[in-house]
Design an enzyme around this catalytic site. Structure first.
Site, mmCIF file in Angstrom:
data_model
loop_
_atom_site.group_PDB
_atom_site.id
_atom_site.type_symbol
_atom_site.label_atom_id
_atom_site.label_comp_id
_atom_site.label_asym_id
_atom_site.label_seq_id
_atom_site.Cartn_x
_atom_site.Cartn_y
_atom_site.Cartn_z
ATOM 1 N N TRP A 145 0.831 -1.201 0.000
ATOM 2 C CA TRP A 145 0.000 0.000 0.000
ATOM 3 C C TRP A 145 0.868 1.255 0.000
ATOM 4 C CZ3 TRP A 145 -0.417 4.122 3.373
ATOM 5 C CH2 TRP A 145 -1.505 4.981 3.182
ATOM 6 N N HIS A 146 1.996 1.188 0.681
ATOM 7 C CA HIS A 146 2.868 2.357 0.753
ATOM 8 C C HIS A 146 3.591 2.623 -0.557
ATOM 9 C CE1 HIS A 146 2.268 2.133 5.142
ATOM 10 N NE2 HIS A 146 2.654 3.389 5.139
ATOM 11 N N GLY A 147 3.777 1.631 -1.379
ATOM 12 C CA GLY A 147 4.452 1.892 -2.651
ATOM 13 C C GLY A 147 4.699 0.632 -3.452
#
Length: 473
Positions: free
Chosen positions: A320-322
């Site tokens: 989700w962060h990258g």
């Protein structure tokens, strides 16, 4: 547009505030807030506002359909609506990543597929998660579907939380969208919270970023001292950058009559990684808990099932962060620590002296930031070598010397002190006589906030564009 920028502070806010507060009805204020929120998002990315508007309309209709669908078929309708949101997120955020990795495999066969280099819409992860939580709450009967498209549009596009959170549940603010009180006291309190958040961003995070950038990006082989200085600076930077944004968003919400959830609670004073995740980015961790971990079974099954669920959640949290293997490794690292703590280390930590347990949690969190900050795997491994002293011990590179001037060193010292301020009751930091006096003296409090405003405005006026770290998520 970012909160800590000249266009926002000197043009957007002075134009928005009188328009908003001169409106006499909640409906009129909602209209002003919606129009300015869309303009805020469209600033610099005018075409991507169409992606968000498409998401708004699609989720508004989907929620109405879910609500009137019989229970036996509702799960399929909800699943289809969620899949639509995830498809948009996957196309924009993960398609290039998947194709690049596919090309590594295809290279063995002498072929490849084109990578379209799709640009990432600002804050797409946040407004996608807002939309999914809205649909799931309708499905579960925890909230009523909004009949008004404008209400859904305002919920998803409201500029304080639009591009970097905190993640707000629709059921928490549905009534506030239709009816809310705006008083001088709320506006004053909200403005104070905003100013503190702005100071956290521009007076601490942006200053220590120079040290972190030197260690991670400019020094080819950081020595032991350089590596630990850079990592310490980055730990302070990401905390005050993101906590500062969250405080600014919460301050706006208070001033406008909304209640946003708290997003940070002294995470670096935690005594375990399990506790760290109860204090860091709290709106995200509770989102994963309520909408993924518990539906997967949570801790209701066997020990193996619980460990599997924890690992799955945190690998997905990393993604989700990258779209990068570094983020996957970072998520897997935290998932592994949580599994180990749940398997027995957590109980053992409770028997340790507080300072020793705190040192473990702080060190574990900081080492995880290497994966989060590094560009790729070789970059991260190079930094770990520096932390281990494999590139030398004490000699500082010229670029690190240039980063270590009084403002950055002072910001690092102040940031570290504030982040590590010991707790008195498990949640609140101990306050010395000065802080008690400051809190109880209106004149001193006003002077303190005024100083923060002055220094922050000077920093914004003299500085360069500095985006929030979480804007890329």
């Amino acid at each position: 547009m970012v909160f800590s920028s000249i266009p926002f502070l000197f043009y957007f806010l002075p134009l928005f505030i009188p328009f908003y507060f001169l409106m006499q009805t909640t409906a009129a204020r909602n209209a002003v807030l919606l129009v300015f929120s869309l303009f805020f998002y469209a600033w610099g990315e005018p075409w991507f506002v169409l992606v968000m508007l498409g998401s708004i309309v699609g989720n508004w209709r989907a929620a109405l359909i879910i609500e009137r669908t019989p229970a036996e078929r509702r799960v399929w309708v909800t699943g289809l609506a969620i899949a639509g949101n995830l498809l948009v997120l996957i196309v924009f955020k993960y398609a290039d990543f998947a194709l690049i990795n596919l090309n590594h495999v295809l290279a063995e066969f002498g072929t490849s597929v084109p990578v379209p280099a799709i640009e990432l819409p600002l804050g797409i992860s946040f407004f996608t998660f807002h939309s999914i939580s809205y649909l799931v709450d309708i499905h579960r009967g925890n909230s009523k579907a909004a009949r008004s498209l404008a209400n859904v549009a305002l919920y998803i596009s409201m500029f304080p939380q639009l591009v970097a959170g905190p993640i707000v549940r629709y059921k928490k603010i549905a009534r506030q969208i239709d009816r809310r009180r705006t008083t001088f006291g709320r506006v004053s309190a909200g403005a104070r919270i905003f100013v503190i958040g702005l100071a956290q961003k521009v007076l601490i995070a942006d200053q220590v970023a120079r040290i972190a950038d030197a260690a991670f990006d400019q020094v080819a082989k950081p020595a032991l001292i350089e590596a630990w200085l850079g990592l310490s600076a980055y730990a302070v930077q990401i905390y005050f950058d993101f906590a500062g944004y969250s405080n600014m968003a919460i301050g706006f919400a208070v001033a406008f009559g909304f209640s946003f959830p708290r997003n940070f609670r002294l995470p670096y004073t935690s005594r375990s990684i399990t506790e760290f995740w109860r204090r860091w980015h709290m709106s995200l961790s509770t989102w994963f808990r309520d909408y993924l971990y518990i539906p997967l079974g949570g801790n209701r099954g066997s020990a193996f099932a619980t460990y599997r669920n924890l690992a799955t959640i945190f690998i997905l949290c990393g993604l989700w962060h990258g779209a990068s293997w570094n983020f996957v490794i970072w998520g897997a690292y935290h998932g592994a620590l949580l599994v180990i703590e749940r398997a027995g280390l957590g109980a053992w930590l409770k028997t340790w002296p507080d300072k020793l347990a705190w040192a473990y949690a702080l060190l574990a969190a900081m080492l995880g930031w290497v994966w989060f900050r590094a560009i790729d795997l070789p970059h991260a491994l190079n930094m770990f070598k520096g932390l281990a002293g494999l590139h030398g011990v004490g000699a500082l590179d010229t670029r690190m010397h240039l980063a270590l001037y009084p403002a950055t060193v002072s910001a690092l010292a102040v940031g570290a002190a504030l982040a590590l301020l010991p707790r008195s009751n498990g949640t609140r930091p101990r306050q010395g006589a000065f802080f008690v006096f400051l809190r109880n003296s209106k004149a001193m409090d006003f002077a303190f906030v005024s100083l923060l405003i002055g220094f922050s405005v000077l920093a914004v006026s003299s500085g360069t564009y500095s985006p929030f770290l979480y804007f890329r998520f």
